[in-house]
Design a protein around this motif. Structure first.
Motif, PDB file in Angstrom:
ATOM      1  N   TYR A 153      89.449 -34.050  37.748  1.00  9.00           N
ATOM      2  CA  TYR A 153      89.392 -35.246  37.264  1.00  9.00           C
ATOM      3  C   TYR A 153      89.673 -35.017  35.746  1.00  9.00           C
ATOM      4  N   GLY A 195      86.096 -44.461  27.347  1.00  8.08           N
ATOM      5  CA  GLY A 195      86.194 -45.768  27.879  1.00  8.08           C
ATOM      6  C   GLY A 195      86.698 -46.105  29.193  1.00  8.08           C
ATOM      7  N   MET A 196      87.188 -44.919  29.657  1.00  8.29           N
ATOM      8  CA  MET A 196      87.928 -45.004  31.053  1.00  8.29           C
ATOM      9  C   MET A 196      87.529 -44.448  32.296  1.00  8.29           C
ATOM     10  N   GLY A 197      88.063 -44.962  33.470  1.00  6.52           N
ATOM     11  CA  GLY A 197      87.460 -44.300  34.618  1.00  6.52           C
ATOM     12  C   GLY A 197      88.191 -42.828  34.706  1.00  6.52           C
ATOM     13  N   LEU A 198      87.955 -42.335  35.924  1.00  7.19           N
ATOM     14  CA  LEU A 198      88.454 -41.138  36.094  1.00  7.19           C
ATOM     15  C   LEU A 198      89.929 -40.944  37.021  1.00  7.19           C
ATOM     16  N   GLN A 232      81.869 -37.532  46.839  1.00 10.03           N
ATOM     17  CA  GLN A 232      81.995 -36.388  45.863  1.00 10.03           C
ATOM     18  C   GLN A 232      80.800 -36.076  44.909  1.00 10.03           C
ATOM     19  N   GLU A 278      95.549 -49.363  38.923  1.00 11.85           N
ATOM     20  CA  GLU A 278      93.907 -49.008  39.439  1.00 11.85           C
ATOM     21  C   GLU A 278      93.840 -50.184  40.655  1.00 11.85           C
ATOM     22  N   ILE A 318      81.597 -46.746  46.926  1.00 14.98           N
ATOM     23  CA  ILE A 318      80.460 -45.879  46.446  1.00 14.98           C
ATOM     24  C   ILE A 318      80.205 -46.304  44.875  1.00 14.98           C
ATOM     25  N   TYR A 324      78.528 -44.900  41.386  1.00 21.72           N
ATOM     26  CA  TYR A 324      78.161 -43.518  40.675  1.00 21.72           C
ATOM     27  C   TYR A 324      77.523 -44.008  39.207  1.00 21.72           C
ATOM     28  N   PHE A 337      80.207 -46.874  37.535  1.00 22.63           N
ATOM     29  CA  PHE A 337      81.560 -46.713  37.991  1.00 22.63           C
ATOM     30  C   PHE A 337      81.579 -47.077  39.795  1.00 22.63           C
ATOM     31  N   LEU A 381      88.696 -40.536  46.127  1.00 20.61           N
ATOM     32  CA  LEU A 381      88.336 -41.742  45.667  1.00 20.61           C
ATOM     33  C   LEU A 381      89.229 -42.255  44.427  1.00 20.61           C
ATOM     34  N   PHE A 389      88.801 -44.701  41.147  1.00 22.11           N
ATOM     35  CA  PHE A 389      87.389 -45.238  40.351  1.00 22.11           C
ATOM     36  C   PHE A 389      88.067 -46.469  39.477  1.00 22.11           C
ATOM     37  N   GLY A 390      87.272 -47.195  38.972  1.00 18.21           N
ATOM     38  CA  GLY A 390      87.365 -48.294  38.275  1.00 18.21           C
ATOM     39  C   GLY A 390      86.837 -47.803  36.804  1.00 18.21           C
ATOM     40  N   LYS A 391      87.171 -48.505  35.879  1.00 15.70           N
ATOM     41  CA  LYS A 391      86.666 -48.274  34.325  1.00 15.70           C
ATOM     42  C   LYS A 391      85.280 -48.005  34.085  1.00 15.70           C
TER      43      LYS A 391
END
Lengths: 110, 112
Positions: free
Chosen positions: A35, A40-43, A99, B2, B34, B36, B89, B100, B102-104
């Protein structure tokens, strides 16, 4: 178990240079993932592998390549680094649905 | 685009209070969710997960609630401590090999 390990921790590259980000896991997981995480962002998923010898593109594969010659290792290759590839890169391995992530590699392309 | 997102980018709570972090998802096919925790300079760390056949799951000081009717997921942290300060997250999956989505993330700030 060491879990998922990544090297290097931090790297500065010049535009056009190449490098390999290393990822190793000692949990004998078949599934592995790369990833990138921008500030400021997600993966966002770059590439993934369901086992040795098998790799697939994720959401943002352009500019990257991967290989999976062993269960343990899943290196990520940048051939011609661009400023847009400045990011933090995380490798993960998967057991069932969960994960498990490495500590990340921070890459700066100037 | 997203398929998971969080309602608030930052949440500030008093130490000792309970924290509630929310997440919305849009993929009805998702059957695994999930949470994190990501501390500054570290990789995401697994907190708790839940399958779509459940609506609540509890861990140590954490509870995840799933409302499939409105596609909403929340993480509750009891008696928030300074060590809980991190970005949280949510992620969703449907069993596929690509894993998966993921959100921000929501940044949880603990005030003394």
């Amino acid at each position: 178990n060491a879990g998922v390990t990544q090297t290097p921790k931090f790297r500065i590259l010049k535009i056009g240079q190449s490098m390999t980000l290393q990822c190793t896991q000692d949990m004998n997981h078949n599934y592995m993932y790369w990833y990138r995480q921008d500030p400021g962002m997600g993966l966002k998923l770059i590439y993934y592998s369901v086992g040795a010898g098998i790799t697939d593109k994720g959401e943002v594969p352009n500019g990257y390549n991967v290989s999976r010659s062993t269960t343990e290792d899943f290196p990520l290759r940048l051939e011609l680094a661009a400023p847009s590839q400045t990011s933090v890169y995380f490798c993960a391995s998967r057991f069932q649905e969960t994960q498990y992530f490495g500590p990340g590699t921070r890459l700066l392309v100037l | 685009g997203e398929s998971v997102g969080l309602h608030l980018p930052t949440l500030s709570v008093q130490e000792g209070d309970n924290s509630i972090i929310n997440c919305a998802y849009s993929n009805s096919a998702s059957d695994y969710f999930i949470w994190y925790k990501q501390e500054s300079g570290k990789g995401p760390q697994f907190i708790i997960d839940i399958r779509s056949n459940m609506d609540k799951r509890q861990g140590q000081r954490v509870t995840v609630l799933l409302n499939k009717t409105v596609k909403h997921l929340s993480l509750q942290i009891a008696a928030t401590q300074p060590g809980d300060s991190a970005v949280y997250f949510c992620a969703e999956g449907s069993g596929g090999a690509d894993g998966l989505t993921f959100g921000k993330g929501t940044h949880l700030i603990i005030q003394p």
